[in-house]
Design a protein around this motif. Structure first.
Motif, PDB file in Angstrom:
ATOM      1  N   ARG A 179       0.840  -1.205   0.000  1.00  0.00           N
ATOM      2  CA  ARG A 179       0.000   0.000   0.000  1.00  0.00           C
ATOM      3  C   ARG A 179       0.866   1.243   0.000  1.00  0.00           C
ATOM      4  NH1 ARG A 179      -5.233   0.002   2.041  1.00  0.00           N
ATOM      5  NH2 ARG A 179      -5.120   2.215   1.510  1.00  0.00           N
ATOM      6  N   ASP A 229      -3.358   5.846  -0.570  1.00  0.00           N
ATOM      7  CA  ASP A 229      -4.639   5.272  -1.006  1.00  0.00           C
ATOM      8  C   ASP A 229      -4.502   4.504  -2.309  1.00  0.00           C
ATOM      9  OD1 ASP A 229      -6.092   6.279   1.159  1.00  0.00           O
ATOM     10  OD2 ASP A 229      -6.346   8.232   0.180  1.00  0.00           O
ATOM     11  N   GLU A 230      -3.350   3.858  -2.485  1.00  0.00           N
ATOM     12  CA  GLU A 230      -3.116   3.080  -3.692  1.00  0.00           C
ATOM     13  C   GLU A 230      -2.625   1.682  -3.339  1.00  0.00           C
ATOM     14  OE1 GLU A 230      -1.683   6.425  -6.920  1.00  0.00           O
ATOM     15  OE2 GLU A 230      -0.224   5.765  -5.409  1.00  0.00           O
ATOM     16  N   PRO A 269      -5.310   3.378  -7.652  1.00  0.00           N
ATOM     17  CA  PRO A 269      -6.055   4.003  -6.560  1.00  0.00           C
ATOM     18  C   PRO A 269      -7.139   3.059  -6.025  1.00  0.00           C
ATOM     19  CG  PRO A 269      -5.807   5.515  -8.404  1.00  0.00           C
ATOM     20  CD  PRO A 269      -5.333   4.178  -8.886  1.00  0.00           C
ATOM     21  N   VAL A 270      -7.258   2.999  -4.719  1.00  0.00           N
ATOM     22  CA  VAL A 270      -8.278   2.142  -4.112  1.00  0.00           C
ATOM     23  C   VAL A 270      -9.666   2.541  -4.602  1.00  0.00           C
ATOM     24  CG1 VAL A 270      -9.363   1.492  -1.927  1.00  0.00           C
ATOM     25  CG2 VAL A 270      -6.872   1.609  -2.088  1.00  0.00           C
ATOM     26  N   ALA A 271      -9.881   3.832  -4.779  1.00  0.00           N
ATOM     27  CA  ALA A 271     -11.190   4.304  -5.223  1.00  0.00           C
ATOM     28  C   ALA A 271     -11.506   3.891  -6.644  1.00  0.00           C
ATOM     29  CB  ALA A 271     -11.264   5.827  -5.104  1.00  0.00           C
ATOM     30  N   ALA A 272     -10.473   3.490  -7.412  1.00  0.00           N
ATOM     31  CA  ALA A 272     -10.675   3.110  -8.814  1.00  0.00           C
ATOM     32  C   ALA A 272     -10.382   1.633  -9.053  1.00  0.00           C
ATOM     33  CB  ALA A 272      -9.811   3.972  -9.717  1.00  0.00           C
ATOM     34  N   GLU A 289     -10.932  -6.975  -1.319  1.00  0.00           N
ATOM     35  CA  GLU A 289     -12.016  -6.557  -0.424  1.00  0.00           C
ATOM     36  C   GLU A 289     -11.791  -7.089   0.987  1.00  0.00           C
ATOM     37  OE1 GLU A 289     -15.446  -8.093  -2.350  1.00  0.00           O
ATOM     38  OE2 GLU A 289     -15.544  -6.493  -3.867  1.00  0.00           O
ATOM     39  N   ARG A 306      -9.572  -2.103   8.025  1.00  0.00           N
ATOM     40  CA  ARG A 306     -10.527  -1.205   8.695  1.00  0.00           C
ATOM     41  C   ARG A 306     -10.901  -1.684  10.081  1.00  0.00           C
ATOM     42  NH1 ARG A 306     -12.696  -0.803   3.330  1.00  0.00           N
ATOM     43  NH2 ARG A 306     -14.122  -2.531   3.769  1.00  0.00           N
TER      44      ARG A 306
END
Length: 328
Positions: free
Chosen positions: A229, A232-233, A297-300, A315, A322
Motif C-alpha cells: 500500500r 490510497d493506492e 487508486p483504491v477508489a478506482a 475486499e 478497517r
C-alpha cells in the motif's frame, strides 16, 4: 421421435421466445458469436448486461479486434473462465483479418477458439445452416424426451431431431425450453408443450434423466498475494499471458502450491475453480516485489479489470485493515 414434437416446440418458441439482445432480426454473426462465447458456463442473467457493455464499446468485430488486450480483459473481468477472453481476442482478429465470419460450420471451426458447439450455433443461428448445436440444455431436454441417461448419447440422439431448414430456431427453442421449463431440478412438465411426447414424463421420473455426473473431489491449493500500500493506492501487476487468469490484473504473488506457506496473512480468500479450490493469503509487504506493475487508486479498483479471485481478496484485505486492532 416423429416431427410432431419438433413442430410443436417450434410453434411454442415463436410465441414465447426470450427477448435477448443478441437475437436481432436479421441476425448479426458478431453478436451471435459474442453471446455464445459469453454464455459458456455462465447464465443469461449474468451475461446480458455484460454483453450490452461489450457491444456498446465495440459494436463490430473489427472494433473488438482493434482494441488492446488489456482493455478487453478488463471488460471481461468477473465473467470467469478467462481462457474464453483470450480466445475471443484471437478469434476477433482472425475474423477481421479475413474480412468477416465464415458462413459455414466447417469454416467457423477453423477460427481460433471455436469449438464444435460454438461453430454449429453460429452457423445455424446466424447463417441458417443445418448444423445441430448441442449444449447442456439441449442434452437435458433430449435425455428426457428420449429417456436416455447418458448425456453424450442424448446429444447424439438430439442431432437427428433437428428439423431441416430450422436448425437455428430449433436450437434456440430447445435452449429456451431447458432454461424455462425443462430445468435440471423441479422441471415444470405440466406446462411443457411437448410433454405428451416425452418418455421421461410418461415414466413419471423426468429428474432421473440425464443421470447425474459423478463429482470428483477437487484438490486444494494455497497462494500468497503480496499487499503493498502507498497511501490510497495498491500495487497491482498483470499475470502472464498464458495459464489460469492469463493477462488479467492481479496482486503480485508466488506460484500456487499444495502446501500451506508459513506466512502471516491479514486476510484469506477461499476461491473455487473448476478443478481445484484455493486459499489466497494476502500478506503485507513494505515495498512492491520486483517486476513491472502499477499503483492503482483504491477508489478506482473497479476500473482495474480484476478477476473475482483478486477482487474478493482485496475486499477482504481492505476490510481487515478497517477492523480496529486490540491493544496489546
Amino acid at each position: 421421435m416423429d416431427a410432431t414434437a419438433a413442430n410443436l416446440l417450434l410453434e411454442h418458441h415463436r410465441r414465447h421466445a426470450r427477448d435477448l439482445p443478441w437475437r436481432m432480426t436479421p441476425r448479426d454473426p458478431y453478436r451471435t458469436w459474442l453471446s455464445e462465447v459469453m454464455l459458456q458456463q455462465t447464465t443469461v442473467a449474468t451475461v446480458t448486461p455484460r454483453f450490452l457493455r461489450f457491444v456498446e464499446r465495440w459494436p463490430t468485430v473489427e472494433a473488438l479486434a482493434a482494441a488492446a488486450d488489456e482493455e478487453i480483459l478488463g471488460e471481461w473481468a468477473g465473467l470467469g473462465y478467462y481462457a474464453r477472453a483470450r480466445n475471443l481476442i484471437a478469434c476477433a482478429r482472425a475474423v477481421a483479418a479475413r474480412g468477416g465470419f465464415p458462413a459455414t460450420e466447417a469454416g467457423l471451426r477453423e477460427l481460433p477458439g471455436l469449438g464444435a458447439y460454438t461453430a454449429a450455433a453460429v452457423a445455424a443461428i446466424a447463417f441458417g445452416e443445418d448444423a445441430a448445436a448441442i449444449d447442456t440444455n439441449v442434452e437435458r431436454v433430449a435425455a428426457r424426451v428420449f429417456a436416455i441417461g447418458d448425456r453424450k448419447a442424448a446429444g447424439e440422439a438430439a442431432k437427428g431431431w433437428f428439423p431441416p431448414g430450422h436448425h437455428g430456431d430449433f436450437a434456440e427453442a430447445l435452449m429456451d425450453l431447458g432454461s424455462s421449463l425443462c430445468r435440471p431440478k423441479v422441471p415444470n412438465c405440466a406446462a411443457c408443450p411437448i410433454n405428451a411426447h416425452c418418455r421421461a414424463w410418461a415414466l413419471g421420473c423426468p429428474e432421473a434423466f440425464p443421470h447425474p455426473k459423478v463429482k470428483k473431489e477437487r484438490p486444494h491449493r494455497f497462494g500468497v498475494a503480496w499487499w503493498a500500500r502507498r497511501r490510497d493506492e495498491v500495487w497491482l501487476v498483470r499475470r502472464p499471458a498464458r495459464g489460469l487468469l492469463g493477462g488479467m490484473a492481479a496482486l503480485p504473488g508466488e506460484e500456487w502450491c499444495e502446501e500451506r506457506p508459513s506466512v502471516n496473512p491479514i486476510a484469506i480468500h477461499r476461491h473455487g475453480f473448476t478443478h481445484f479450490t484455493l486459499d489466497l493469503m494476502v500478506v503485507p509487504c513494505a515495498e512492491p516485489p520486483p517486476g513491472e506493475g502499477w499503483w492503482q487508486p483504491v477508489a478506482a479498483l473497479g476500473q482495474a479489470g480484476l478477476p473475482t479471485l483478486y477482487r474478493r481478496a482485496i475486499e477482504a484485505a481492505l476490510g481487515a485493515e478497517r477492523e480496529p486492532r486490540l491493544a496489546a
